[in-house]
Design an enzyme around this catalytic site. Structure first.
Site, PDB file in Angstrom:
ATOM      1  N   ALA A  51      -5.816  -5.837   4.706  1.00 16.00           N
ATOM      2  CA  ALA A  51      -5.795  -5.593   3.351  1.00 16.00           C
ATOM      3  C   ALA A  51      -4.793  -4.789   2.664  1.00 16.00           C
ATOM      4  CB  ALA A  51      -7.162  -4.308   3.245  1.00 16.00           C
ATOM      5  N   ALA A  52      -3.906  -4.423   3.376  1.00 15.18           N
ATOM      6  CA  ALA A  52      -2.798  -3.930   2.956  1.00 15.18           C
ATOM      7  C   ALA A  52      -1.467  -4.042   4.353  1.00 15.18           C
ATOM      8  CB  ALA A  52      -2.726  -2.447   2.852  1.00 15.18           C
ATOM      9  N   PRO A  53      -0.227  -4.227   3.943  1.00 15.43           N
ATOM     10  CA  PRO A  53       0.837  -4.250   4.766  1.00 15.43           C
ATOM     11  C   PRO A  53       1.089  -3.142   5.662  1.00 15.43           C
ATOM     12  CG  PRO A  53       1.940  -4.158   2.729  1.00 15.43           C
ATOM     13  CD  PRO A  53       0.212  -4.204   2.525  1.00 15.43           C
ATOM     14  N   GLY A  54       0.672  -2.086   5.359  1.00 13.75           N
ATOM     15  CA  GLY A  54       0.886  -0.926   6.273  1.00 13.75           C
ATOM     16  C   GLY A  54       1.403   0.032   5.512  1.00 13.75           C
ATOM     17  N   GLY A  55       1.577   1.503   6.253  1.00 13.84           N
ATOM     18  CA  GLY A  55       2.179   2.381   5.636  1.00 13.84           C
ATOM     19  C   GLY A  55       1.305   3.348   4.648  1.00 13.84           C
ATOM     20  N   LYS A  56       1.644   4.676   4.862  1.00 15.66           N
ATOM     21  CA  LYS A  56       0.306   5.664   4.121  1.00 15.66           C
ATOM     22  C   LYS A  56       0.513   5.294   2.779  1.00 15.66           C
ATOM     23  CE  LYS A  56       0.849   9.201   7.570  1.00 15.66           C
ATOM     24  NZ  LYS A  56       1.334  10.653   7.907  1.00 15.66           N
ATOM     25  N   CYS A  69      -0.830 -17.710   1.667  1.00 13.02           N
ATOM     26  CA  CYS A  69      -0.330 -18.287   0.267  1.00 13.02           C
ATOM     27  C   CYS A  69       0.859 -19.059   0.648  1.00 13.02           C
ATOM     28  CB  CYS A  69      -0.319 -17.413  -0.658  1.00 13.02           C
ATOM     29  SG  CYS A  69       0.728 -15.832  -0.471  1.00 13.02           S
ATOM     30  N   ARG A  91     -20.432   2.514   2.839  1.00 12.44           N
ATOM     31  CA  ARG A  91     -20.471   1.069   3.241  1.00 12.44           C
ATOM     32  C   ARG A  91     -19.036   0.698   3.618  1.00 12.44           C
ATOM     33  NH1 ARG A  91     -24.722  -2.375  -0.557  1.00 12.44           N
ATOM     34  NH2 ARG A  91     -26.601  -0.644  -0.019  1.00 12.44           N
TER      35      ARG A  91
END
Length: 339
Positions: A148-153, A265, A177
């Site tokens: 969902a995201a590449p990482g990092g706060k 992609c 949920r």
């Protein structure tokens, strides 16, 4: 840049590559996902305000009824792609500012958006919708989006903000949920991260893997820090290694009889079929390739099957490219864990 062109001209052929490159450079054709959590009146108002009609071929989404609004939507979608936080905040600020000058009916609709802190619609590539449908989610299933995201706060916080802007608040409270975790799926050599494994096994796992994002590269201005001038074949190899590790992690988190949808992609076969074939060789008979639309999944595949006619069929998946489908690039392969 010359190296990038040479690699993909060889891969797609001298006849096709110029047209494909032109399509990659062109403005992205977005579709609109109207927030399903708005009231019926809110949805109708959103469609009216943005001149939207149901998309003729892709289920669940809408398209613009005018060229003027289509250009406006593409510009907004581009802003969201570049900076989700600013784009989402601006949309809500615009709605708030419009409340005071709108008529009673429109003001009620806009006030609903402001008070709920929910975005009325979200623009995305049509191929992303096809991938979501291909995941084949049924009510009651548990679903993991592993990339969902590449990482990092900071990125995770941005992701949470996007979710808060599109989902009801009760979905995101502890015990709700939707859960968001901040873990590296490649950190433990194919083992499930504890932060995710504590939720048990999932019916569906989406691996929308970080990749070369060739369309983004092609649309960058000359000399841009992350543009084609800085492309190297080693990046593709590095991406493929990371994608393989993420796929191995996904394999430990999906239930028997469950399914992984692997997406990128990227244009490179090395990041697409190459990763999937390497994975299948590693896991043996534990997983098998499944058609994007399988028998008995008519509900999920409504509209998707005919869209597949515009996709390039690969050895183990399918690749949507913008010169033939208006969307993409989007590669996808379905991997079923044998029960």
């Amino acid at each position: 840049e010359a190296g990038w062109h040479a690699v993909y001209q060889k891969a797609y052929g001298k006849d096709r590559w110029p047209g494909l490159y032109k399509a990659l450079k062109a403005t992205v054709s977005h579709v609109a996902l109207v927030n399903p959590f708005l009231s019926a009146d809110g949805k109708a108002r959103t469609c009216e305000e943005h001149n939207l009609r149901e998309h003729p071929s892709i289920p669940l989404v809408f398209e613009s009824t005018s060229d003027e609004h289509a250009a406006e939507q593409s510009a907004l979608a581009g802003a969201l792609d570049d900076n989700d936080e600013e784009g989402l905040e601006d949309a809500k600020a615009d709605a708030k500012g419009a409340c005071s000058s709108a008529g009673d009916g429109a003001s009620t609709y806009l006030q609903e958006i402001v008070e709920s802190v929910m975005l009325p619609l979200y623009f995305l590539d049509g191929a992303s919708v096809i991938a979501a449908l291909a995941l084949g989610v049924e009510p009651g299933m548990s679903v993991l989006d592993l990339c969902a995201a590449p990482g990092g706060k900071s990125v995770v916080l941005a992701l949470q903000r996007v979710l808060r802007s599109f989902l009801p608040a009760e979905y995101l409270v502890p015990g709700g949920r939707v859960f968001v975790t901040n873990v590296d799926a490649t950190a433990n050599a194919g083992k499930a991260p504890v932060a995710i494994a504590r939720f048990g096994f999932f019916d569906r796992v989406l691996v929308d893997a970080p990749c070369s994002s060739d369309r983004h590269l092609a649309r960058q201005a000359k000399g841009a820090p992350h543009g084609l001038a800085h492309w190297a074949s080693g990046v593709v190899k590095s991406n493929a290694e990371r994608q393989y590790d993420i796929l191995l992690c996904a394999a430990t988190l999906v239930k028997k009889g469950g399914m992984i949808l692997y997406c990128t992609c990227a244009l490179a076969e090395q990041e697409n079929d190459g990763v999937v074939n390497k994975f299948l060789k590693k896991v043996g008979k534990a997983f098998q390739v499944e058609a994007i639309c399988s028998s008995g999944e008519e509900d999920h595949c409504e509209g998707v099957e005919r869209l597949m006619a515009s996709a390039d069929k690969t050895a183990v998946g399918a690749l949507f490219l913008p010169d033939r489908s208006s969307f993409g690039p989007m590669y996808m392969a379905r991997l079923c864990k044998v029960g």
